[in-house]
Structures are given as C-alpha cells and as structure tokens.
Design a protein around this motif. Sequence first.
Motif, PDB file in Angstrom:
ATOM      1  N   TRP A  27      -2.052  -2.297   3.536  1.00 24.91           N
ATOM      2  CA  TRP A  27      -3.460  -2.481   3.839  1.00 24.91           C
ATOM      3  C   TRP A  27      -3.760  -2.285   5.317  1.00 24.91           C
ATOM      4  N   SER A  28      -2.918  -2.861   6.200  1.00 22.95           N
ATOM      5  CA  SER A  28      -3.270  -2.770   7.612  1.00 22.95           C
ATOM      6  C   SER A  28      -2.086  -2.559   8.555  1.00 22.95           C
TER       7      SER A  28
ATOM      8  N   GLU B 109      -7.081  -8.780   0.532  1.00 23.33           N
ATOM      9  CA  GLU B 109      -7.193  -7.398   0.064  1.00 23.33           C
ATOM     10  C   GLU B 109      -5.855  -6.886  -0.457  1.00 23.33           C
TER      11      GLU B 109
ATOM     12  N   TYR C 214       2.673   3.893  -4.384  1.00 31.68           N
ATOM     13  CA  TYR C 214       2.312   3.435  -3.045  1.00 31.68           C
ATOM     14  C   TYR C 214       0.798   3.351  -2.970  1.00 31.68           C
ATOM     15  N   VAL C 215       0.270   2.152  -2.928  1.00 30.13           N
ATOM     16  CA  VAL C 215      -1.161   1.905  -2.843  1.00 30.13           C
ATOM     17  C   VAL C 215      -1.482   1.725  -1.367  1.00 30.13           C
ATOM     18  N   ILE C 216      -2.384   2.555  -0.839  1.00 36.99           N
ATOM     19  CA  ILE C 216      -2.647   2.543   0.591  1.00 36.99           C
ATOM     20  C   ILE C 216      -4.163   2.601   0.840  1.00 36.99           C
ATOM     21  N   LYS C 217      -4.589   1.879   1.854  1.00 35.06           N
ATOM     22  CA  LYS C 217      -5.996   1.870   2.256  1.00 35.06           C
ATOM     23  C   LYS C 217      -6.399   3.276   2.686  1.00 35.06           C
ATOM     24  N   ASN C 218      -7.578   3.724   2.298  1.00 39.05           N
ATOM     25  CA  ASN C 218      -7.981   5.114   2.554  1.00 39.05           C
ATOM     26  C   ASN C 218      -8.339   5.392   4.010  1.00 39.05           C
ATOM     27  N   THR C 219      -8.356   4.376   4.873  1.00 38.14           N
ATOM     28  CA  THR C 219      -8.681   4.614   6.276  1.00 38.14           C
ATOM     29  C   THR C 219      -7.446   4.584   7.171  1.00 38.14           C
TER      30      THR C 219
ATOM     31  N   LYS D 297      -4.461   5.986   9.200  1.00 37.19           N
ATOM     32  CA  LYS D 297      -4.239   7.306   9.816  1.00 37.19           C
ATOM     33  C   LYS D 297      -2.907   7.888   9.400  1.00 37.19           C
TER      34      LYS D 297
ATOM     35  N   GLU E 228       0.166  -0.331   9.796  1.00 40.72           N
ATOM     36  CA  GLU E 228       0.539   1.088   9.836  1.00 40.72           C
ATOM     37  C   GLU E 228       1.989   1.287  10.271  1.00 40.72           C
TER      38      GLU E 228
END
Length: 88
Positions: free
Chosen positions: A57-58, A6, A81-86, A88, A60
């Motif tokens: 992606w994961s 991903e 900055y590309v970041i996963k939408n989930t 926190k 944090e």
Amino acid sequence: MSESPEHLFLKNQFLQIVEDFSSTKVYGYTEADRKKYDMSCIILRDWERPLVGQAMWSNEKGLDKDIRTLVTSERADIWAYVIKNTIK
C-alpha cells in the motif's frame, strides 16, 4: 510495521474473492509462514499451497523484497501482488 486499514482491506478482499470463485474449497488466511506472505490459500483436500501473495500500500522500499519473496517460493505456482495504483 503495522498494517494500515487499507492494507488489511486489500488482503481480506483478495482472500474473499479467491474463496468465492473457488470450486475446490480453497481456504484463505493471512500472515502465512510467520508473516512471510500477506496472504495464502490452502486446498483442503491435499494441503498444497498453490498461491501466495503480497499487498503493498505505501512502503515502496518493500517492492523489491516482496517480488523476490514471491518468485522464490518453492511451494507456490501462482503469485498475486496487490498494489496501490499510485505507487511509482
């Protein structure tokens, strides 16, 4: 830490978008400056690097490091900055 499929996909998609929309022949590649940045672009005519970016992606815990690395870049005027939408 190895890249997840991903994470690799996000970086490659971002670089493809930058290349597709550029009229100044931006060349994108990953792992800039000995893996300091996940992605960057070089304008071929003058070899400046106006953009650097990270993809998260994961991990944090890496958020603070990524943001500090981006905003302290002396060679870039644009930070992505590309970041996963989930996250926190």
